[in-house]
Design a protein around this motif. Structure first.
Motif, PDB file in Angstrom:
ATOM      1  N   ALA A   1       0.820  -1.207   0.000  1.00  0.00           N
ATOM      2  CA  ALA A   1       0.000   0.000   0.000  1.00  0.00           C
ATOM      3  C   ALA A   1       0.856   1.259   0.000  1.00  0.00           C
ATOM      4  O   ALA A   1       1.879   1.337   0.683  1.00  0.00           O
ATOM      5  N   ASP A   2       0.425   2.237  -0.765  1.00  0.00           N
ATOM      6  CA  ASP A   2       1.079   3.549  -0.784  1.00  0.00           C
ATOM      7  C   ASP A   2       0.420   4.406   0.288  1.00  0.00           C
ATOM      8  O   ASP A   2      -0.378   5.303   0.003  1.00  0.00           O
ATOM      9  N   SER A   3       0.757   4.086   1.530  1.00  0.00           N
ATOM     10  CA  SER A   3       0.157   4.773   2.681  1.00  0.00           C
ATOM     11  C   SER A   3       1.061   4.575   3.882  1.00  0.00           C
ATOM     12  O   SER A   3       1.989   3.755   3.843  1.00  0.00           O
TER      13      SER A   3
ATOM     14  N   ARG B   1       4.157   2.785  -9.552  1.00  0.00           N
ATOM     15  CA  ARG B   1       2.941   3.003  -8.774  1.00  0.00           C
ATOM     16  C   ARG B   1       1.739   2.570  -9.599  1.00  0.00           C
ATOM     17  O   ARG B   1       1.688   2.827 -10.810  1.00  0.00           O
ATOM     18  N   THR B   2       0.788   1.919  -8.961  1.00  0.00           N
ATOM     19  CA  THR B   2      -0.426   1.481  -9.638  1.00  0.00           C
ATOM     20  C   THR B   2      -1.616   1.750  -8.719  1.00  0.00           C
ATOM     21  O   THR B   2      -1.452   2.203  -7.580  1.00  0.00           O
ATOM     22  N   ALA B   3      -2.801   1.461  -9.230  1.00  0.00           N
ATOM     23  CA  ALA B   3      -4.016   1.623  -8.439  1.00  0.00           C
ATOM     24  C   ALA B   3      -4.938   0.450  -8.725  1.00  0.00           C
ATOM     25  O   ALA B   3      -4.997  -0.063  -9.848  1.00  0.00           O
ATOM     26  N   THR B   4      -5.656  -0.002  -7.708  1.00  0.00           N
ATOM     27  CA  THR B   4      -6.630  -1.066  -7.885  1.00  0.00           C
ATOM     28  C   THR B   4      -7.894  -0.484  -8.497  1.00  0.00           C
ATOM     29  O   THR B   4      -8.085   0.741  -8.516  1.00  0.00           O
TER      30      THR B   4
ATOM     31  N   GLU C   1     -10.596  -0.348  -7.199  1.00  0.00           N
ATOM     32  CA  GLU C   1     -11.288   0.363  -6.122  1.00  0.00           C
ATOM     33  C   GLU C   1     -10.648   1.702  -5.802  1.00  0.00           C
ATOM     34  O   GLU C   1     -11.157   2.455  -4.975  1.00  0.00           O
ATOM     35  N   GLY C   2      -9.504   1.992  -6.443  1.00  0.00           N
ATOM     36  CA  GLY C   2      -8.851   3.263  -6.204  1.00  0.00           C
ATOM     37  C   GLY C   2      -7.752   3.250  -5.164  1.00  0.00           C
ATOM     38  O   GLY C   2      -7.158   4.287  -4.874  1.00  0.00           O
ATOM     39  N   ARG C   3      -7.430   2.077  -4.603  1.00  0.00           N
ATOM     40  CA  ARG C   3      -6.343   1.996  -3.635  1.00  0.00           C
ATOM     41  C   ARG C   3      -5.005   2.169  -4.344  1.00  0.00           C
ATOM     42  O   ARG C   3      -4.741   1.538  -5.352  1.00  0.00           O
ATOM     43  N   GLN C   4      -4.157   3.020  -3.799  1.00  0.00           N
ATOM     44  CA  GLN C   4      -2.863   3.290  -4.396  1.00  0.00           C
ATOM     45  C   GLN C   4      -1.837   2.269  -3.900  1.00  0.00           C
ATOM     46  O   GLN C   4      -1.746   1.999  -2.701  1.00  0.00           O
ATOM     47  N   LEU C   5      -1.071   1.721  -4.837  1.00  0.00           N
ATOM     48  CA  LEU C   5      -0.101   0.682  -4.514  1.00  0.00           C
ATOM     49  C   LEU C   5       1.279   1.063  -5.035  1.00  0.00           C
ATOM     50  O   LEU C   5       1.411   1.746  -6.054  1.00  0.00           O
TER      51      LEU C   5
END
Length: 228
Positions: free
Chosen positions: A171-173, A191-194, A196-200
């Motif tokens: 997770a990018d958090s 960097r990518t995103a699921t 659902e919008g979760r940043q990875l």
């Protein structure tokens, strides 16, 4: 990891990754999906035990393309059945799947091999790229090096399998494990995103020689966690 460990792995997966799409499909689907890591020739699954009980696990693949092909050919029908059952009793999740994931899955399954491109001036990394899918350690066993042992065991096995690199996402958090991997020689590569919008964040580690031979255990002292 043995089939007897699947209930523990599924329970911990759902506890630690409750927002993951596969976890939301229910324990039936997740158990079938996780079991593929035990049967696929292109996957690895390790369990960490302390005093005879599991305290952590890791699953990953040494060749994502071949693992996906094996999954679809040998277990696609069973997985589809569990997925349909899971979606049927979760209308909200079904709508979410149709809106966000179905188009992506369809494109992935029907994608044609791209035409050959001119040689790159930089030689590609030899061997397929392994992917560390999930790693988790029980709360009561944290800060004992178990997670690091699981990761290094996977890295060693991937090297022996001929992989040239291994990658993972986190997770990018503030709750993500990026700093943990950076301290251990992993490099941020994207960097990518699921859906659902979760940043990875995607991390990668190049492989050259095994960290230790297969069958290694963390220590031979009574009560020390073992990884297998």
């Amino acid at each position: 990891m043995d089939p007897q460990h699947l209930p523990y792995v599924v329970r911990e997966h759902r506890r630690l990754f409750p927002d993951g799409f596969f976890a939301r499909l229910g324990p039936g689907f997740l158990s079938s999906y996780t079991g593929l890591y035990l049967t696929s020739p292109h996957a690895l699954a390790f369990i960490a035990e302390s005093e005879g009980r599991p305290v952590g696990f890791l699953v990953g693949v040494t060749d994502p393309v071949l693992h996906r092909r094996h999954t679809l050919r040998r277990h696609g029908g069973k997985l589809l059945t569990h997925a349909i059952c899971g979606l049927a009793v979760r209308p909200g999740l079904l709508l979410h799947f149709l809106r966000t994931r179905l188009p992506r899955y369809y494109r992935k399954l029907t994608r044609r091999q791209p035409p050959s491109s001119p040689p790159s001036p930089t030689p590609p990394t030899p061997g397929p790229g392994a992917v560390l899918a999930h790693v988790a350690v029980a709360d009561e066993a944290s800060s004992r090096g178990i997670g690091a042992d699981l990761i290094e065991r996977f890295v060693a096995a991937a090297t022996i399998a001929g992989c040239g690199r291994v990658s993972l996402v986190t997770a990018d958090s503030p709750q993500g494990a990026g700093p943990y991997y950076e301290r251990r020689g992993w490099h941020l590569v994207g960097r990518t995103a699921t859906p659902e919008g979760r940043q990875l964040l995607t991390y990668e580690r190049l492989l050259d020689t095994p960290s230790w031979p297969p069958g290694w255990t963390r220590a031979n002292t009574p009560g020390a966690p073992t990884v297998r």
